[in-house]
Structures are given as C-alpha cells and as structure tokens.
Design a protein around this motif. Structure first.
Motif, mmCIF file in Angstrom:
data_model
loop_
_atom_site.group_PDB
_atom_site.id
_atom_site.type_symbol
_atom_site.label_atom_id
_atom_site.label_comp_id
_atom_site.label_asym_id
_atom_site.label_seq_id
_atom_site.Cartn_x
_atom_site.Cartn_y
_atom_site.Cartn_z
ATOM 1 N N VAL A 77 0.635 -1.738 0.100
ATOM 2 C CA VAL A 77 0.179 0.038 -0.190
ATOM 3 C C VAL A 77 0.842 1.084 0.175
ATOM 4 C CG1 VAL A 77 -1.648 1.674 1.535
ATOM 5 C CG2 VAL A 77 -1.640 -0.769 1.097
ATOM 6 N N ILE A 78 1.923 1.297 0.755
ATOM 7 C CA ILE A 78 2.571 2.484 0.468
ATOM 8 C C ILE A 78 3.612 2.741 -0.570
ATOM 9 C CG2 ILE A 78 4.679 3.165 2.152
ATOM 10 C CD1 ILE A 78 4.327 1.838 4.531
ATOM 11 N N ALA B 17 4.931 10.336 -6.863
ATOM 12 C CA ALA B 17 5.868 10.043 -7.994
ATOM 13 C C ALA B 17 5.589 10.561 -9.089
ATOM 14 C CB ALA B 17 7.062 8.900 -8.096
ATOM 15 N N ALA B 18 4.525 9.433 -9.692
ATOM 16 C CA ALA B 18 3.652 10.019 -11.620
ATOM 17 C C ALA B 18 2.840 11.402 -11.286
ATOM 18 C CB ALA B 18 2.861 8.790 -11.019
ATOM 19 N N CYS C 28 -2.305 16.601 -13.293
ATOM 20 C CA CYS C 28 -2.422 16.464 -12.087
ATOM 21 C C CYS C 28 -3.972 15.681 -11.117
ATOM 22 C CB CYS C 28 -1.837 17.615 -11.025
ATOM 23 S SG CYS C 28 0.360 18.057 -11.594
ATOM 24 N N GLY C 29 -4.287 16.732 -11.509
ATOM 25 C CA GLY C 29 -5.874 16.538 -10.990
ATOM 26 C C GLY C 29 -6.318 15.512 -11.399
ATOM 27 N N GLY C 30 -6.168 14.527 -12.555
ATOM 28 C CA GLY C 30 -6.935 13.845 -13.546
ATOM 29 C C GLY C 30 -5.934 12.220 -12.922
ATOM 30 N N LEU C 31 -4.959 12.678 -13.333
ATOM 31 C CA LEU C 31 -4.258 11.324 -12.409
ATOM 32 C C LEU C 31 -4.776 11.188 -10.810
ATOM 33 C CD1 LEU C 31 0.268 12.029 -13.926
ATOM 34 C CD2 LEU C 31 -1.842 10.432 -14.027
ATOM 35 N N LEU C 32 -4.718 12.188 -9.876
ATOM 36 C CA LEU C 32 -5.021 12.662 -8.848
ATOM 37 C C LEU C 32 -6.425 11.436 -8.430
ATOM 38 C CD1 LEU C 32 -4.722 13.262 -5.932
ATOM 39 C CD2 LEU C 32 -5.736 15.294 -6.046
ATOM 40 N N TRP C 33 -7.572 12.212 -9.525
ATOM 41 C CA TRP C 33 -8.245 11.325 -9.690
ATOM 42 C C TRP C 33 -8.527 10.148 -10.402
ATOM 43 C CZ3 TRP C 33 -11.159 9.020 -13.843
ATOM 44 C CH2 TRP C 33 -12.123 8.805 -13.862
ATOM 45 N N ARG C 34 -7.828 9.470 -10.997
ATOM 46 C CA ARG C 34 -7.965 7.977 -11.026
ATOM 47 C C ARG C 34 -6.801 6.981 -10.656
ATOM 48 N NH1 ARG C 34 -9.337 3.753 -14.349
ATOM 49 N NH2 ARG C 34 -8.006 2.463 -14.529
ATOM 50 N N ARG D 102 -7.228 7.368 -7.182
ATOM 51 C CA ARG D 102 -8.118 7.616 -6.146
ATOM 52 C C ARG D 102 -9.457 7.076 -6.468
ATOM 53 N NH1 ARG D 102 -9.212 13.443 -3.228
ATOM 54 N NH2 ARG D 102 -7.351 13.122 -1.723
ATOM 55 N N ARG D 103 -9.745 6.270 -7.770
ATOM 56 C CA ARG D 103 -10.313 5.348 -8.460
ATOM 57 C C ARG D 103 -10.505 4.004 -7.513
ATOM 58 N NH1 ARG D 103 -13.742 6.163 -13.887
ATOM 59 N NH2 ARG D 103 -15.580 4.435 -13.190
ATOM 60 N N ILE D 104 -8.753 3.936 -8.371
ATOM 61 C CA ILE D 104 -7.895 2.600 -8.260
ATOM 62 C C ILE D 104 -7.752 2.112 -7.043
ATOM 63 C CG2 ILE D 104 -8.041 2.977 -10.246
ATOM 64 C CD1 ILE D 104 -4.893 2.861 -10.081
ATOM 65 N N GLY D 105 -7.658 3.142 -5.498
ATOM 66 C CA GLY D 105 -7.453 2.931 -4.497
ATOM 67 C C GLY D 105 -5.450 2.880 -4.099
ATOM 68 N N TRP D 106 -5.574 3.539 -4.910
ATOM 69 C CA TRP D 106 -3.355 3.683 -4.765
ATOM 70 C C TRP D 106 -3.886 5.207 -3.257
ATOM 71 C CZ3 TRP D 106 0.929 2.078 -8.734
ATOM 72 C CH2 TRP D 106 0.238 1.091 -8.639
ATOM 73 N N LEU D 107 -4.441 5.970 -3.894
ATOM 74 C CA LEU D 107 -4.339 7.182 -2.848
ATOM 75 C C LEU D 107 -5.902 7.154 -1.958
ATOM 76 C CD1 LEU D 107 -2.236 9.494 -5.014
ATOM 77 C CD2 LEU D 107 -2.185 8.675 -3.383
#
Length: 327
Positions: free
Chosen positions: A265-266, A274-275, A314-320, A322-327
């Motif tokens: 998870v970490i 990083a991405a 960056c916002g798109g990556l953050l949304w993606r 969070r959707r897949i559970g990485w954040l």
C-alpha cells in the motif's frame, strides 16, 4: 524425606501406621488377599531404592531406569510385574518454559511403588482422594496406576492453558502490526518448547494405548476402560500443543503477509505521488532549458496555460489513482 508414604490397604481401607521398609524380601503369600502396599518415594538415594527393591523383588534393570531422570515414557514387563515410566510437566520458573520430571511405577499384584524424580507435584492429595473412595481403591493396584497416570496427565492442562493465552495474545497483536524482534524471539522460544514437549511427552500416548489394549500382567481387563480415559486425556493435551504450534507458525506467516500488504500500500502511494509530481517536474524541465526559440516564451497566455495544463493533468492523475485505490 525420600520415603513419602508407605501404607497397606485392605479392601480399599488404609491400615493405621506405615509399613516397615526393612529391605527383607517378603513372600507374596505374606500379604493377605485383598491387600496391597503402596510405597511412595521422592528422589530416593541408591541405598533407599535398593532396600525397597530387595523387599519387593524389583528387577535391577527397572530399578536402574527408575533412577535415571532422562527416561522416555514406556511400559516394560518383568515376569508378573509391570514397570511404567511417565513424564511429568509443569510451568518452569523462566518465562515460557516447561520443567520436566519423571515418575516411575513398579506394579505387582500386592504392591505398587511410585518413584518421583524432579517433580514438585506430590501425590499426597491424590492418595488422600483415593483413600476417601475406598470402593475404587479396593479394585487394586491397577486402579492406583490409572489414578497416578491421570494425575500426571492432568498436570499438562495448566501448561496448555498458559501457552494458549500467550499464543492468542501474540496472534491478536500481530493483526495490528508486525511483531517486533522481541516478540519474534518469543514465538521461536515457544515453538521450541512445544517441539520439546511433543518429543518428551509424546510417547505417553503409546504408553497409555498399550495399557488400554494390550494383555499385560497385573492389569485386569475390566480396568482397561480407565486407561482409555487417560489415553483420551493424553491425546487432547497433545492435540492442543500441536494446535498451538500451528497457531504460532500461522501467526508469523500471517503477520508477514499483512506486513507485505502494508508495504505494498505504501509503495503504491509513493508511486502514485511520484507520477503526479513527475508532470510539473517534466514541464518545468522543458521550460528550464536555455533556448532562445521556444514558441511559448513570448506568448501572453503561455504562463497561465502551462499552469492550467499542470493542474489538469495532476488533477486527472489524482482522480484516477483514488479511483483504483492507490491513494
């Protein structure tokens, strides 16, 4: 004093006073029918053991084994006598340790001699309980042997209870966080003690099985049901210890899997951030190059457009993420 008790019983009732241990052989016919002697010894000297052996005609090989504290549980037949070695166990003074002792039993039709080595659990209460139950005590020496073995096996239960409490506490703690080095060392100490318990106490199952099923001198066929009860207790104790060993092994394995999951998870979170940070880093790197002919450098809306592009990506990556559970 090594000679704890020496008493004669007639029809399940104890005679007043102790019998004399003179060392003089006593013929079997000298003991009245329906009577037997019960001699209890604790850590006897060689001389005291020799005196008892001579009086009751004990086999010298059996006497030698009775004084050896490292015997494994067994049943030996010497003529019309039985020699039984059982191992005792109790909680040790050191944390999570087990202290072992030994009880050897010489069994004849008219006598039973118990020899305890390194065992702190005296037979005083057991003898008192048996004397209060004259009906069963009148059945003879084979019933006393059953009672002694049952008393020894019952001593395994507090050890199982204590180890179960420790194992369950470690198991619960391992769910929340990976065990620290001290806990891991304790787990391996416990597993080592459990393996030793199986190695030392394990033959008790074979011993009681033989007493319950084999045709042996002194053991009346009607008394075998009592030894089956002891066999059941031994099997339960061994099953509990084996279950505890498996629990401790599973605790280490499960804790390792949980720790791997937490680390995964970490790792995913770090990879996601990083991405996201790579986007402004890459754009800043491009515009940080020292070239004169970058088309956007002299464009009035170039700066806000670059910031807008960074925020959108960056916002798109953050949304993606969070959707897949990485954040």
């Amino acid at each position: 004093m090594p000679i704890i008790a020496a008493r004669r019983y007639t029809e399940g009732k104890a005679h007043h006073g102790a019998i004399a241990l003179t060392g003089v052989p006593e013929p079997e016919e000298a003991v009245p029918r329906g009577c037997f002697d019960w001699i209890g010894l604790a850590d006897p000297t060689n001389e005291e053991m020799a005196r008892v052996a001579q009086q009751f005609g004990l086999h010298p090989l059996a006497v030698e084994d009775a004084l050896n504290p490292r015997q494994l549980p067994k049943v030996d037949v010497y003529g019309q006598q039985l020699f039984v070695v059982a191992r005792t166990a109790m909680k040790g003074e050191v944390e999570d340790s087990i202290t072992y002792g030994q009880t050897a039993v010489f069994l004849g039709a008219r006598f039973i001699v118990t020899v305890r080595l390194g065992s702190a659990r005296a037979h005083t209460d057991l003898r008192r309980a048996l004397e209060a139950d004259s009906e069963h005590l009148a059945e003879g020496t084979d019933y006393v042997l059953h009672a002694v073995l049952d008393f020894i096996v019952d001593g395994y239960l507090p050890i199982s209870d204590q180890f179960e409490e420790v194992a369950h506490a470690i198991e619960e703690a391992a769910i929340d966080r990976f065990p620290d080095p001290a806990t891991i060392r304790r787990i391996f100490r416990l597993r080592r003690e459990l393996r030793r318990f199986e190695r030392i106490i394990g033959p008790m199952e074979e011993l009681t099985l033989r007493l319950a099923e084999a045709d042996l001198p002194v053991i009346d066929p009607s008394a075998r049901i009592w030894f089956r009860d002891v066999l059941d207790h031994v099997r339960r104790a061994m099953a509990r210890m084996q279950g505890l060993k498996e629990t401790l092994a599973a605790t280490v394995e499960t804790a390792g899997l949980l720790e791997q999951h937490r680390q995964g998870v970490i790792t995913r979170q770090l990879a996601a951030w990083a991405a996201i940070l790579a986007v402004p880093t890459a754009i800043a790197g491009i515009y940080g190059m020292n070239f004169d002919y970058l088309p956007e450098l002299h464009w009035r809306w170039g700066y806000p457009m670059v910031w807008g592009l960074i925020l959108v990506i960056c916002g798109g990556l953050l949304w993606r993420f969070r959707r897949i559970g990485w954040l």
